[in-house]
Design an enzyme around this catalytic site. Structure first.
Site, PDB file in Angstrom:
ATOM      1  CG  HIS A  14      -1.867   1.128   1.312  1.00  0.00           C
ATOM      2  ND1 HIS A  14      -3.179   0.950   1.718  1.00  0.00           N
ATOM      3  CD2 HIS A  14      -1.752   2.454   1.058  1.00  0.00           C
ATOM      4  CE1 HIS A  14      -3.810   2.107   1.686  1.00  0.00           C
ATOM      5  NE2 HIS A  14      -2.958   3.049   1.300  1.00  0.00           N
ATOM      6  CG  HIS A  16      -0.901   7.079  -0.913  1.00  0.00           C
ATOM      7  ND1 HIS A  16      -2.132   7.246  -1.498  1.00  0.00           N
ATOM      8  CD2 HIS A  16      -1.119   6.360   0.208  1.00  0.00           C
ATOM      9  CE1 HIS A  16      -3.067   6.655  -0.764  1.00  0.00           C
ATOM     10  NE2 HIS A  16      -2.477   6.103   0.277  1.00  0.00           N
ATOM     11  CG  ASN A  42      -5.118   8.705  -3.034  1.00  0.00           C
ATOM     12  OD1 ASN A  42      -4.076   8.172  -3.413  1.00  0.00           O
ATOM     13  ND2 ASN A  42      -5.233   9.280  -1.853  1.00  0.00           N
ATOM     14  CE  LYS A  96      -7.815   2.379  -0.432  1.00  0.00           C
ATOM     15  NZ  LYS A  96      -6.582   3.100  -0.180  1.00  0.00           N
ATOM     16  CG  HIS A 133      -9.703   4.777   3.641  1.00  0.00           C
ATOM     17  ND1 HIS A 133      -8.474   5.390   3.763  1.00  0.00           N
ATOM     18  CD2 HIS A 133     -10.452   5.227   4.677  1.00  0.00           C
ATOM     19  CE1 HIS A 133      -8.479   6.182   4.830  1.00  0.00           C
ATOM     20  NE2 HIS A 133      -9.674   6.099   5.402  1.00  0.00           N
ATOM     21  CG  HIS A 168      -4.944   2.252   6.153  1.00  0.00           C
ATOM     22  ND1 HIS A 168      -6.287   2.302   6.439  1.00  0.00           N
ATOM     23  CD2 HIS A 168      -4.790   2.910   4.972  1.00  0.00           C
ATOM     24  CE1 HIS A 168      -6.906   2.969   5.480  1.00  0.00           C
ATOM     25  NE2 HIS A 168      -6.023   3.336   4.573  1.00  0.00           N
ATOM     26  CG  ASP A 241      -1.748   4.760   4.094  1.00  0.00           C
ATOM     27  OD1 ASP A 241      -1.820   5.127   2.898  1.00  0.00           O
ATOM     28  OD2 ASP A 241      -2.527   5.184   4.974  1.00  0.00           O
ATOM     29  CG  HIS A 245       0.355  15.206   2.151  1.00  0.00           C
ATOM     30  ND1 HIS A 245      -0.615  15.473   1.218  1.00  0.00           N
ATOM     31  CD2 HIS A 245      -0.055  14.086   2.788  1.00  0.00           C
ATOM     32  CE1 HIS A 245      -1.576  14.565   1.288  1.00  0.00           C
ATOM     33  NE2 HIS A 245      -1.261  13.703   2.231  1.00  0.00           N
TER      34      HIS A 245
HETATM   35  O1  DOR Z   1      -3.158   9.365   5.820  1.00  0.00           O
HETATM   36  C1  DOR Z   1      -3.557   9.092   4.715  1.00  0.00           C
HETATM   37  N1  DOR Z   1      -3.025   9.669   3.612  1.00  0.00           N
HETATM   38  N2  DOR Z   1      -4.552   8.224   4.578  1.00  0.00           N
HETATM   39  C2  DOR Z   1      -5.125   7.993   3.409  1.00  0.00           C
HETATM   40  O2  DOR Z   1      -6.047   7.233   3.369  1.00  0.00           O
HETATM   41  C3  DOR Z   1      -4.696   8.702   2.190  1.00  0.00           C
HETATM   42  C4  DOR Z   1      -3.337   9.191   2.322  1.00  0.00           C
HETATM   43  C5  DOR Z   1      -2.991  10.240   1.278  1.00  0.00           C
HETATM   44  O3  DOR Z   1      -3.271  10.010   0.096  1.00  0.00           O
HETATM   45  O4  DOR Z   1      -2.425  11.253   1.641  1.00  0.00           O
HETATM   46 ZN    ZN Z   2      -3.415   4.965   1.646  1.00  0.00          ZN
END
Ligand code: DOR
Ligand code: ZN
Length: 333
Positions: A14, A16, A42, A96, A133, A168, A241, A245
């Site tokens: 998992h 991103h 996403n 997802k 999720h 998660h 996960d 950011h």
């Molecule tokens: O903390 C998270 N960040 N949980 C999620 O489900 C998505 C992820 C994100 O894409 O930033």
């Molecule tokens: Zn995630």
């Protein structure tokens, strides 16, 4: 005392990576630790079409040669059997399910399981994995996972052959539900839900870098996850996960959820499993059970971790990794 660990090259089930210029650096950061990763859809725009599955896979592969992205698509209302079949043909392994408004870029998520029933039926028929999720976004934040469980149980009952990953898992209730459901229902466990609690976010000075969805919970939840993972249950495997950011946004007035955990994940897990005297459980958790559940061959080759101090970088491509700037006791050789 264990000083060196050699394990089969691991998978992150998992991850991103985003659809931004920094994604190449995030992919390369993951490739230092993992042979493959299940890449979440996403992005902006979301991965909802065969063309986007193919393009995103090519971009990641070009950025990090030798690293294999395992592709997913985002389930959106109105997807039918034809769309699912085409996504499968494009190489997606999982779809997802984001409940609408549950997390980052989930405004266009699934309003109710009924709205994607046809898609789920086709995924079941084709052997695709349903990645969920599991949070009810209208519940109180600590209770969102538990409040979602009737939806999970309803989907599992309606689709007895559908492979489901409850992503998660973060609470005792969620863990108990997954363990009680049949073998086709499993869960990913993150390193942050395994090692940290709400105190790490709000127990002292506020730490937005520990803020994620689902939110970190009580010590009892963390301890239940630890016991379950150490018991070597094939229903539980690693998914970071990891969700970078920009530091500016994480430290701003509306910090988005997401912990950039991939860079520090293996050193932290090594410390945890060695500390518990369960090195064999480490390899099962990161290198075996996830692949088995997805029906993939295990990776070739090995990686080595050594008990040598490693300082986590302050920043990677504008994002702060989990425990940035602190020194961990294990490192990648
Ligand atoms: O903390 C998270 N960040 N949980 C999620 O489900 C998505 C992820 C994100 O894409 O930033
Ligand atoms: Zn995630």
């Amino acid at each position: 005392m264990t000083e060196t660990i050699k394990i089969r090259r691991p998978d992150d089930m998992h991850l991103h990576l985003r659809n931004v210029p920094e994604a190449a650096a995030f992919a390369r950061a993951s490739a230092l630790s993992f042979a493959r990763a299940v890449v979440m859809p996403n992005t902006l725009p979301p991965v909802t079409t065969p063309g986007r599955v193919e393009r995103y896979r090519e971009e990641i592969s070009a950025a990090a040669p030798g690293f294999t992205p395992l592709m997913t698509f985002k389930l959106v209302p109105g997807m039918g059997a034809k769309e699912i079949e085409a996504l499968s043909r494009a190489g997606a392994l999982a779809g997802k399910y984001y409940p609408a408004n549950a997390t980052t870029n989930a405004e266009d998520g699934v309003p109710s399981p009924e709205s994607v029933a046809k898609a789920l039926g086709e995924m079941e028929r084709l052997g695709l994995v349903l990645s969920i999720h599991g949070e009810l976004p209208t519940a109180f934040c600590l209770d969102r996972e538990a409040a979602f469980l009737p939806v999970l149980e309803g989907i599992a009952e309606a689709h007895p052959d559908l492979k489901i990953v409850f992503e998660h898992v973060s609470s005792r209730e969620g863990l108990a539900a997954v363990l009680a459901l049949p073998r086709n229902v499993a869960a990913t466990v993150t390193v942050h839900h395994l090692l940290f609690t709400l105190d790490d976010i709000a127990g002292g000075a506020l730490s937005p870098h520990f803020f994620c969805k689902p939110i970190l919970k009580r010590p009892e939840d963390r301890d239940a996850l630890q016991r379950a993972v150490l018991s070597r249950n094939p229903k539980l495997f690693f998914g970071s996960d990891s969700a970078p950011h920009p530091i500016k946004r994480k430290e701003g007035p509306k910090a988005p959820g997401g912990i950039f955990s991939a860079p520090a994940a293996l050193p932290l897990l090594a410390e945890f499993f060695v500390g518990a005297g369960k090195v064999d459980a480490f390899e099962d958790f990161v290198s075996r059970f996830g692949a088995e559940f997805y029906g993939l061959e295990p990776n070739e080759g090995q990686i080595t971790l050594v008990r040598e101090p490693w300082r986590v970088p302050d920043e990677i491509a504008g994002a702060a990794p989990l425990l940035a700037g602190s020194t961990l006791s294990w490192s990648l050789a």
